[in-house]
Scaffold this active site. Structure first.
Site, PDB file in Angstrom:
ATOM      1  N   PHE A 164     -11.106  -8.442  13.502  1.00 29.95           N
ATOM      2  CA  PHE A 164     -10.003  -8.797  12.612  1.00 29.95           C
ATOM      3  C   PHE A 164      -9.711  -7.647  11.641  1.00 29.95           C
ATOM      4  O   PHE A 164     -10.619  -7.135  10.996  1.00 29.95           O
ATOM      5  CB  PHE A 164     -10.336 -10.074  11.831  1.00 29.95           C
ATOM      6  CG  PHE A 164      -9.257 -10.467  10.863  1.00 29.95           C
ATOM      7  CD1 PHE A 164      -8.009 -10.856  11.318  1.00 29.95           C
ATOM      8  CD2 PHE A 164      -9.467 -10.420   9.499  1.00 29.95           C
ATOM      9  CE1 PHE A 164      -6.991 -11.194  10.432  1.00 29.95           C
ATOM     10  CE2 PHE A 164      -8.451 -10.753   8.607  1.00 29.95           C
ATOM     11  CZ  PHE A 164      -7.204 -11.139   9.076  1.00 29.95           C
ATOM     12  N   GLN A 165      -8.471  -7.268  11.548  1.00 32.38           N
ATOM     13  CA  GLN A 165      -8.010  -6.162  10.694  1.00 32.38           C
ATOM     14  C   GLN A 165      -8.726  -4.847  10.978  1.00 32.38           C
ATOM     15  O   GLN A 165      -8.927  -4.028  10.091  1.00 32.38           O
ATOM     16  CB  GLN A 165      -8.120  -6.539   9.212  1.00 32.38           C
ATOM     17  CG  GLN A 165      -7.116  -7.644   8.836  1.00 32.38           C
ATOM     18  CD  GLN A 165      -6.959  -7.830   7.339  1.00 32.38           C
ATOM     19  OE1 GLN A 165      -7.884  -7.603   6.584  1.00 32.38           O
ATOM     20  NE2 GLN A 165      -5.782  -8.257   6.911  1.00 32.38           N
ATOM     21  N   MET A 168      24.187   9.896   2.308  1.00 32.94           N
ATOM     22  CA  MET A 168      23.992  11.182   2.968  1.00 32.94           C
ATOM     23  C   MET A 168      24.314  11.072   4.456  1.00 32.94           C
ATOM     24  O   MET A 168      24.943  11.960   5.040  1.00 32.94           O
ATOM     25  CB  MET A 168      22.560  11.692   2.751  1.00 32.94           C
ATOM     26  CG  MET A 168      22.324  13.107   3.247  1.00 32.94           C
ATOM     27  SD  MET A 168      23.446  14.320   2.501  1.00 32.94           S
ATOM     28  CE  MET A 168      22.486  14.863   1.082  1.00 32.94           C
ATOM     29  N   GLU A 198       0.817  -1.221   0.000  1.00 34.98           N
ATOM     30  CA  GLU A 198       0.000   0.000   0.000  1.00 34.98           C
ATOM     31  C   GLU A 198       0.848   1.267   0.000  1.00 34.98           C
ATOM     32  O   GLU A 198       0.447   2.305  -0.514  1.00 34.98           O
ATOM     33  CB  GLU A 198      -0.961  -0.001   1.189  1.00 34.98           C
ATOM     34  CG  GLU A 198      -2.080  -1.039   1.077  1.00 34.98           C
ATOM     35  CD  GLU A 198      -1.667  -2.433   1.555  1.00 34.98           C
ATOM     36  OE1 GLU A 198      -0.479  -2.635   1.883  1.00 34.98           O
ATOM     37  OE2 GLU A 198      -2.550  -3.314   1.608  1.00 34.98           O
ATOM     38  N   LYS A 204     -17.679  -1.856   6.049  1.00 34.26           N
ATOM     39  CA  LYS A 204     -18.091  -2.862   5.078  1.00 34.26           C
ATOM     40  C   LYS A 204     -19.606  -2.868   4.878  1.00 34.26           C
ATOM     41  O   LYS A 204     -20.102  -3.063   3.766  1.00 34.26           O
ATOM     42  CB  LYS A 204     -17.599  -4.235   5.530  1.00 34.26           C
ATOM     43  CG  LYS A 204     -17.424  -5.221   4.389  1.00 34.26           C
ATOM     44  CD  LYS A 204     -16.645  -6.446   4.824  1.00 34.26           C
ATOM     45  CE  LYS A 204     -16.549  -7.466   3.696  1.00 34.26           C
ATOM     46  NZ  LYS A 204     -15.798  -8.667   4.095  1.00 34.26           N
TER      47      LYS A 204
END
Lengths: 203, 580
Positions: free
Chosen positions: B131-132, B495, B69, B181
């Site tokens: 869940f999630q 760097m 993502e 959902k």
């Protein structure tokens, strides 16, 4: 150009925020302070004089320079309509406090009653075991009463957040009408803060 | 006309009126109505209904399946930066959404318009540690311009309309819409899409106050040594032409922030170079010598200003910005010009006198000459030893003629690329400026190419940053998108190593990084590539990369311990810039 660097010392500022009533906005505003590690001394949310518009009263101890920047960051949030900040001299303010003390102490020691009278406290509940007093005023006043009641077995104390009215405010009704009337693309121009950007910030 | 015909007529002229559909279908319908042609995303449990709806729209919108993502949102950012449109990103709940956070923070600080749509668990499960489930709204609040949780399908059209309006208007930024959902599967009466163009509590831009334009013009007209600093605001406002007209009429030397690069072509005679920590010598030194400083669409970042209490104290400051919170934030302004620079610049141009400042401009050129002798010549044209990053960029310039989109990651190669890349046109420099997100370049380059399909896109990446998001090679493989990947490999996290050399007594603490065989890795993803370390192969290798049909990875081994100079050391004034 007037600057505020002449008086960089911290003092108490009262920030008044007019907002839409939106879940999550409290967090969005709170993190503007916490991100900069600034403690909020008092926070009150309430309805305003206009239905559907909420009003936050936030008290912090900071320099004006910091407060002005905070105000701009708050006003930048999408659901915030307007932000003002004022010193204590610019506002009328009150805080309410509740004190729970053993009724025994009140009944037996007449001096307590006298002290309460002197501090403008009134009894809200009187039970056999305890009595709850309430007083409203400035911080020093509600603080003093804690000290006074401590020797008499103060059981519980709580103080509300500060509520404040801005002395020279004309309320928000007119401003809101302007916000609503404004057609997209024709935003008027208050832009007034440019003239007095050290005083009131406004978009 | 009889009743039946009338009904038919209505049905044909208003086909969208009051259709029953699911929240998920409405999401896609709304995106199409906003003109979305590309979505970067990754499916998962809580966003499955939206993906199911998307299946029916495969011919109308291009969904790019990314590999992570974070890659999705960086691609969305790259797309937004080259196309000027809003990037759209899908992710599922929980880890899908938390993986967006780095990109949101990047888009927030770099003012990139992105709309992220995340799935969320059923509304009745909110707060149950389902869940999630994660509290995506609160996690993303500090890194979004606006976010909103939808729990009822009826809210979807308005929420999406607001999301696009907020993301692209005023000072742009990322917006996240979290959709439970149940709202995705819920059927409701979709009444068509009404774009949002007004929110009463939101002022994207003010009307311009002419008296401030007048005061600014007076200062400019009286100035002996005026100096313009320009940033990404010029690009975001689509005000490149207005800006050029202003600079050309006023004849003022102009320098750019990293994100402002390309707003004025790098070859323009009044373009005097880059500001900031690794910017050019003249612009930094002369910031503390100018009498009027005109900042256009930039925010005085600490990497630009160095030590603030020694920054341009002698100058009167005019600040043109659309965001009032930027005015006086870091630098006290003499004349604030609050507004959209596309509107304010033409008004200012009208009032400024046509002038040239040959002697003042010559000062910039004199400093440039010093910089060329001390730094640039040996960086761009070393005769012996290993290759430098600068000479690779210089060669690339010659082959692309300054017409390519250059996407950079973060670190030494980024500063070198920004310093030396030539940009003939706007929206050509895509980099992570404010957040400094390593791993930005590869996914951003994919998005940049989707946003500008007719342009050559070259991702210049270090060996460290490439390894942060190299999984997006899979996205390149699957989409067949044409991105040129140029890895400048110095076998160090360069760097940090440079800072350790200069400020930590060469105590090289965990900057020695090993890399895989990048060419073999690319090959595993069916991407052709080459690796070179000899100067004589450079031009041909770059040409091969550019001519190649489709994506190509070129690894160039460059000298290990090269430093980027000039440099304004942290805590120093811009005029204390070091050439070595």
């Amino acid at each position: 150009m007037e600057t505020n660097h002449k008086h960089p010392e911290k003092k108490e500022f009262n920030i008044t925020v007019y907002t839409e009533n939106q879940i999550g906005l409290l967090n969005r505003i709170a993190i503007i302070f916490t991100r900069r590690k600034i403690n909020i001394d008092s926070l009150n949310t309430s309805p305003s004089e206009i239905e559907g518009i909420h009003r936050f009263n936030i008290v912090i101890d900071e320099t004006e320079d910091v407060v002005r920047k905070l105000a701009r960051q708050i006003e930048k949030q999408v659901e915030v309509l307007k932000v003002y900040y004022n010193t204590n001299d610019d506002i009328i303010w009150q805080e309410m406090a509740l004190y729970k003390v053993p009724t025994e102490a009140i009944a037996e020691k007449a001096s307590v009653e006298r002290l309460l009278r002197e501090h403008g406290a009134r009894a809200v509940v009187i039970r056999k075991d305890y009595t709850v007093f309430e007083t409203t005023g400035h911080r020093e006043e509600t603080d003093t009463l804690i000290e006074v009641l401590q020797p008499y077995g103060l059981i519980e104390f709580v103080r509300s957040a500060r509520v404040a009215i801005i002395k020279d405010s004309e309320g928000f009704n007119q401003k809101l009408r302007e916000f609503e009337q404004r057609e997209p693309g024709e935003e008027v121009i208050e832009n007034e803060y440019l003239n007095k950007r050290d005083k009131v910030f406004t978009m | 006309m009889n009743t039946l015909e009338l009904q038919k007529e209505e049905a044909s002229t208003q086909p969208e009126q009051a259709q029953t559909m699911t929240g998920s279908q409405a999401v896609i319908e709304c995106l199409l109505a906003e003109g979305t042609d590309t979505i970067f995303g990754y499916p998962g449990g809580a966003i499955m209904p939206i993906y199911d709806a998307l299946y029916d729209y495969r011919d109308k919108v291009n969904h790019i399946l990314v590999r992570h993502e974070q890659g999705g949102i960086h691609a969305g950012q790259g797309y937004a930066r080259t196309s000027g449109k809003v990037g759209v990103v899908f992710a599922t709940s929980g880890p899908g959404a938390t993986n967006l956070v780095t990109g949101l923070a990047d888009a927030q600080i770099d003012s990139t318009p992105v709309v992220c749509i995340t799935g969320q668990v059923f509304a009745h499960l909110l707060g149950t540690d389902a869940f999630q489930e994660t509290d995506v709204i609160n996690i993303t609040t500090p890194v979004t311009k606006w976010n909103y949780q939808v729990t009822d399908a009826c809210e979807i059209p308005e929420a999406i309309a607001k999301a696009f309006y907020i993301a692209r208007s005023g000072r742009p930024g990322p917006v996240l819409i979290d959709i439970t959902k149940n709202a995705q599967v819920q059927k409701f009466n979709y009444k068509g899409y009404t774009p949002c163009n007004h929110i009463r509590s939101y002022r994207p831009k003010p009307n311009v106050r002419e008296e401030y334009i007048e005061r600014a013009a007076e200062l400019i007209n009286a100035a002996k040594k005026p100096f313009v600093l320009f940033g990404q605001g010029v690009i975001l406002g689509g005000a490149e032409a207005e800006f050029k007209a202003f600079v050309e009429k006023s004849g003022i030397p102009s320098a750019w922030t990293v994100l402002g690069a390309g707003a004025l072509p790098t070859g323009h005679p009044l373009n005097v170079g880059m500001l900031g920590m690794h910017g050019n010598y003249g612009p930094n030194v002369l910031t503390n010598e100018c009498d009027v400083l005109i900042a256009v669409g930039m925010r005085f970042d600490d990497r630009v200003t160095g030590r603030l209490d020694k920054y341009a104290r002698q100058a009167q400051v005019i600040h043109l910005d659309i965001d009032p919170a930027e005015i006086d934030k870091n630098v006290q302004t003499t004349v604030p010009v609050w507004g959209d620079c596309k509107e304010t610049l033409p008004l200012l141009t009208r009032l400024v006198e046509k002038k040239e400042h040959p002697e003042w401009l010559q000062k910039f050129r004199d400093y440039e000459q010093q910089e060329i002798e001390a730094v640039i010549r040996k960086e761009l044209h070393p005769q012996t030893g290993e290759m430098t990053m600068g000479e690779v960029i210089d060669k690339l310039n010659k082959l692309t003629k300054g017409d390519a989109v250059i996407v950079t990651d973060v670190g030494q190669h980024q500063m070198v690329a920004c310093r030396y890349a030539k940009f003939n046109q706007t929206r050509s420099n895509v980099t992570s400026g404010g957040l400094g997100t390593m791993g930005f370049a590869l996914p951003a380059a994919i998005g940049a190419k989707f946003g500008a399909p007719n342009r050559t896109v070259v991702a210049v990446i270090g060996d460290g940053g490439f390894q942060m998001t190299l999984q997006e090679l899979g996205t390149i493989m699957q989409t067949g998108i044409d991105v040129k990947i140029l890895i400048l490999n110095n076998h160090f996290l360069g760097m940090v190593r440079q800072w350790q050399e200069l400020f930590n007594d060469r105590r090289y603490s965990f900057v020695d990084i090993e890399s895989p065989d990048f060419v073999a890795l690319a090959k595993a993803y069916k991407i052709d590539g080459n690796s070179i370390s000899d100067r004589k192969d450079l031009e041909a290798a770059l040409q091969t990369m550019l001519n190649h049909q489709g994506s190509y990875l070129l690894e160039v081994t460059v000298t290990k311990e090269n430093n980027v100079f000039p440099m304004v050391p942290q805590g120093c004034s811009v005029s204390e810039i070091r050439l070595k």
